[in-house]
Design a protein around this motif. Structure first.
Motif, PDB file in Angstrom:
ATOM      1  N   GLY B 197       0.837  -1.195   0.000  1.00 28.50           N
ATOM      2  CA  GLY B 197       0.000   0.000   0.000  1.00 28.50           C
ATOM      3  C   GLY B 197       0.867   1.238   0.000  1.00 28.50           C
ATOM      4  O   GLY B 197       2.097   1.155  -0.030  1.00 28.50           O
ATOM      5  N   ARG B 213     -17.825   8.800   8.083  1.00 25.59           N
ATOM      6  CA  ARG B 213     -18.994   8.381   7.305  1.00 25.59           C
ATOM      7  C   ARG B 213     -19.612   9.557   6.541  1.00 25.59           C
ATOM      8  O   ARG B 213     -20.085   9.402   5.424  1.00 25.59           O
ATOM      9  N   ARG B 244     -13.535   4.285  10.844  1.00 25.34           N
ATOM     10  CA  ARG B 244     -13.711   2.947  10.276  1.00 25.34           C
ATOM     11  C   ARG B 244     -14.633   2.849   9.056  1.00 25.34           C
ATOM     12  O   ARG B 244     -14.300   2.140   8.104  1.00 25.34           O
ATOM     13  N   VAL B 247     -12.948   3.145   5.759  1.00 27.25           N
ATOM     14  CA  VAL B 247     -12.041   2.029   5.465  1.00 27.25           C
ATOM     15  C   VAL B 247     -12.868   0.793   5.087  1.00 27.25           C
ATOM     16  O   VAL B 247     -12.564   0.100   4.119  1.00 27.25           O
ATOM     17  N   ASP B 248     -13.944   0.577   5.836  1.00 27.68           N
ATOM     18  CA  ASP B 248     -14.779  -0.598   5.565  1.00 27.68           C
ATOM     19  C   ASP B 248     -15.373  -0.560   4.160  1.00 27.68           C
ATOM     20  O   ASP B 248     -15.514  -1.589   3.515  1.00 27.68           O
ATOM     21  N   HIS B 254      -6.613   0.614   5.183  1.00 29.86           N
ATOM     22  CA  HIS B 254      -6.626   0.419   6.628  1.00 29.86           C
ATOM     23  C   HIS B 254      -5.514   1.182   7.337  1.00 29.86           C
ATOM     24  O   HIS B 254      -5.667   1.603   8.478  1.00 29.86           O
ATOM     25  N   ALA B 255      -4.400   1.375   6.635  1.00 31.60           N
ATOM     26  CA  ALA B 255      -3.263   2.071   7.259  1.00 31.60           C
ATOM     27  C   ALA B 255      -3.652   3.482   7.707  1.00 31.60           C
ATOM     28  O   ALA B 255      -2.981   4.081   8.534  1.00 31.60           O
ATOM     29  N   GLN B 257      -6.599   4.223   9.085  1.00 35.80           N
ATOM     30  CA  GLN B 257      -7.662   4.189  10.096  1.00 35.80           C
ATOM     31  C   GLN B 257      -7.152   4.587  11.477  1.00 35.80           C
ATOM     32  O   GLN B 257      -6.166   4.042  11.976  1.00 35.80           O
ATOM     33  N   GLN B 260      -9.462   2.216  17.665  1.00 29.70           N
ATOM     34  CA  GLN B 260      -9.173   1.015  18.448  1.00 29.70           C
ATOM     35  C   GLN B 260      -8.499  -0.078  17.620  1.00 29.70           C
ATOM     36  O   GLN B 260      -7.568  -0.710  18.061  1.00 29.70           O
ATOM     37  N   THR B 261      -9.021  -0.300  16.402  1.00 29.25           N
ATOM     38  CA  THR B 261      -8.413  -1.331  15.564  1.00 29.25           C
ATOM     39  C   THR B 261      -7.522  -0.715  14.488  1.00 29.25           C
ATOM     40  O   THR B 261      -7.104  -1.380  13.565  1.00 29.25           O
ATOM     41  N   SER B 278     -17.641   7.578  17.192  1.00 32.27           N
ATOM     42  CA  SER B 278     -17.853   6.297  17.884  1.00 32.27           C
ATOM     43  C   SER B 278     -16.698   6.093  18.874  1.00 32.27           C
ATOM     44  O   SER B 278     -15.624   6.667  18.692  1.00 32.27           O
ATOM     45  N   THR B 279     -16.943   5.303  19.916  1.00 32.52           N
ATOM     46  CA  THR B 279     -15.855   5.095  20.889  1.00 32.52           C
ATOM     47  C   THR B 279     -14.664   4.438  20.211  1.00 32.52           C
ATOM     48  O   THR B 279     -13.532   4.687  20.582  1.00 32.52           O
ATOM     49  N   GLN B 280     -14.925   3.593  19.230  1.00 32.32           N
ATOM     50  CA  GLN B 280     -13.845   2.957  18.466  1.00 32.32           C
ATOM     51  C   GLN B 280     -12.904   4.023  17.909  1.00 32.32           C
ATOM     52  O   GLN B 280     -11.688   3.889  17.972  1.00 32.32           O
TER      53      GLN B 280
END
Lengths: 265, 329
Positions: B197, B213, B244, B247-248, B254-255, B257, B260-261, B278-280
């Protein structure tokens, strides 16, 4: 090609999209209590389920979902039957409360052995409560089968699985022979919506319940999480200064001026 | 061997020691001092001599695992090699940087010693009776747990972006070449191809412009890139980030994002555009010095953690912001 047997491991969690205020941290009890929000299937497990359904769309498959819990939330899990899971197995026991990932994998491994023959096991990359991100990988270790971590897509080819595995930057295509386990990431896509008819039919579908006796499992040997303390995080709240008045464009200009005044830009 | 050993997995970057490894060594050093133990580095790779020598400047012992099979990462082989090393060295703790590779490696190694792996730790310390205690966020950062690790060695991955790198203190560690006699047939999977990537450095960014979003389209991302271009005139390191949903749905890799994840970041200024919060996501960006949010809904949780908030459509707010910015920079 023979019918594939795909096992999907599903856990229920308090809805991670719920507001912060719904999660009460109870330091004495060392637990987080969710109030006023419903449990959901762990979102990453839903991604795993969606991947299983996509494989079923292409290859003749039977999907078996397994849930291990102290007390199953059957009404929530039945969503799996509504979207296309053929058999939903609940393994319940009060001793399963707060298991370590290793112990959870041990119970799952006993359940998988009881299912018998299978081609693929799918789990979410991690659960939204403890984020331990290893139950699937440990399950694969216990079953001595290949595991591919952080998968966003997969295909079955001549007795093998080829999966796209995330790297921090980019991704790689990894091949393993079947049976294999994949831990699935959100990039695999959101779980499809079931039709209302399917939801109604799923309510009537039978569930399979297995006890620890069925699994020949010594529950006293299962480790539980050793939580030394659990606390609320330091407050992250800030006093937000809202840029008021004027058109959206003027607010934008005002924002730039504020950042300049603060010496930020 | 007698003494406690703290084993730290070192990482390579551009042929040398990765800077993050020096931060991880700071954590390892504190553990070693806490038990009057020995700080050890483990270097795995194909001819990793330079990294071993560099590591030796900071630790007591360096275990060098040089094997042709390490030219690319394969979790089963790396786990087997570490298993052999751990059997010989018997460390009390195995510390690793929190990365995709290590969250796969950690449980495999811990399982072989009937011990426990704890990912994504913020702190590690000694508890009673020499038990390793790992502090990590749970429930998407809504709570902080301290976990007493079952078994030895305790295996943990850490995010140590904010740690200071271990200073050189005149250490001259012993370099021990350790032959793991690896059997390549232990690999249960094989990599067929790799798609690289684009290079992303969210951790090192001074300013991050993140979309969520509410951005939802290629055109929206182009808008953010225009803003980044403008900010580049004033700041050295400006990066595009994402929550997220972007990315989803495949709009950004993803790099990029944050959360949390994804990455945890702490820039000087964080722009959250079209991100509800979001808390994420919040758990990844809350360490930013100043947070500026632009969102249509005045009820978006992101405003609760922001210093400045603009309620409005980003398509209308950004042009004014950028025009003024252009006059300033």
């Amino acid at each position: 090609m023979k019918t594939l047997t795909i096992i999907v491991c599903l856990k229920t969690v308090s809805d991670p999209e719920g507001p912060i205020s719904a999660f009460e941290v109870q330091p004495e009890e060392k637990r987080v209590l969710a109030k006023g929000i419903p449990p959901v299937i762990n979102p990453y497990d839903e991604n795993a389920l969606e991947l299983a359904l996509r494989l079923k769309d292409r290859w003749r498959s039977r999907i078996v979902a397994i849930n291990v819990s102290a007390k199953a939330v059957a009404a929530v899990l039945k969503k799996a039957l509504a979207v296309g899971v053929d058999d939903l197995i609940l393994v319940e026991n009060p001793a399963f409360d707060d298991l370590t990932s290793e112990a959870a994998a041990r119970v799952l491994s006993a359940a998988v052995e009881k299912v018998g023959e299978y081609d693929l096991i799918l789990t979410g990359r991690q659960s939204a409560d403890w984020d331990s991100a290893q139950t699937g990988l440990l399950l694969a270790e216990m079953l001595a089968i290949p595991a591919i971590n952080l998968v966003k897509g997969a295909e079955i080819l001549e007795g093998r699985v080829e999966a796209e595995k995330l790297r921090r930057i980019g991704f790689e295509t990894v091949r393993a022979s079947l049976p294999a386990l994949l831990t699935v990431s959100s990039e695999a896509g959101e779980l499809r919506m079931p039709s209302i008819k399917a939801v109604l039919e799923a309510r009537k579908k039978p569930l399979t319940k297995w006890t620890v006796q069925d699994l020949v499992l010594d529950v006293t040997a299962l480790r539980t999480r050793n939580i030394v303390s659990l606390s609320a995080p330091p407050s992250t709240a800030r006093q937000c200064v809202f840029i008021e008045g004027g058109s959206a464009e003027e607010k934008g200009e005002d924002l730039a001026l504020r950042l300049r005044q603060d010496g930020l830009i | 061997m007698g003494q406690d050993r703290i084993l730290v997995l070192m990482e390579h970057e551009n042929g040398g020691l990765a800077p993050i490894s020096l931060k991880l060594l700071t954590v390892g050093k504190a553990l070693a001092e806490g038990c009057s133990g020995v700080l050890c580095g483990c270097v795995m790779g194909r001819a990793p001599g330079d990294v071993s020598e560099e590591t030796a400047l900071y630790v007591d012992e360096v275990y060098t695992l040089d094997d042709a099979n390490f030219s690319s990462y394969q979790a089963d082989l790396y786990a087997s090699a570490l298993e052999t090393l751990v059997k010989a060295v018997k460390p009390s703790v195995l510390l690793m940087n929190h990365s995709y590779e290590n969250v796969e490696l950690g449980p495999k190694v811990a399982h072989r010693f009937n011990s426990e792996f704890v990912p994504d730790c913020a702190e590690v310390e000694w508890g009673e009776e020499g038990r390793l205690l790992c502090t990590k966020p749970v429930y998407g950062g809504r709570a902080i747990a301290v976990i007493g690790v079952h078994g030895v060695p305790g295996v943990a991955t850490m995010r140590c972006m904010t740690q200071e790198p271990l200073p050189r203190q005149g250490a001259e560690g012993r370099i021990i070449l350790f032959d793991v006699a690896l059997d390549s047939s232990l690999a249960r999977s094989e990599t067929l191809s790799v798609v690289e990537g684009e290079s992303v450095n969210l951790g090192g960014a001074e300013v991050i412009v993140s979309g969520g979003r509410g951005i939802g389209s290629v055109e929206g991302i182009e808008q953010l890139q225009k803003l980044i271009h403008l900010l580049h005139k004033r700041f050295g390191a400006v990066e595009l980030g994402a929550s997220r949903p972007l990315v989803d749905n495949g709009l950004l890799p993803h790099a990029r994002q944050v959360g949390q994840t994804g990455e945890r970041v702490s820039p000087q200024i964080y722009f959250a555009i079209g991100i509800s919060g979001s808390t994420q996501h919040l758990s990844g960006m809350i360490g930013s010095r100043k947070i500026v949010a632009i969102n249509q809904s005045d009820e978006a949780p992101i405003f609760g953690v922001s210093d400045y908030g603009v309620v409005g459509r980003y398509e209308e707010v950004l042009p004014g912001f950028m025009r003024k910015l252009e006059e300033m920079v």
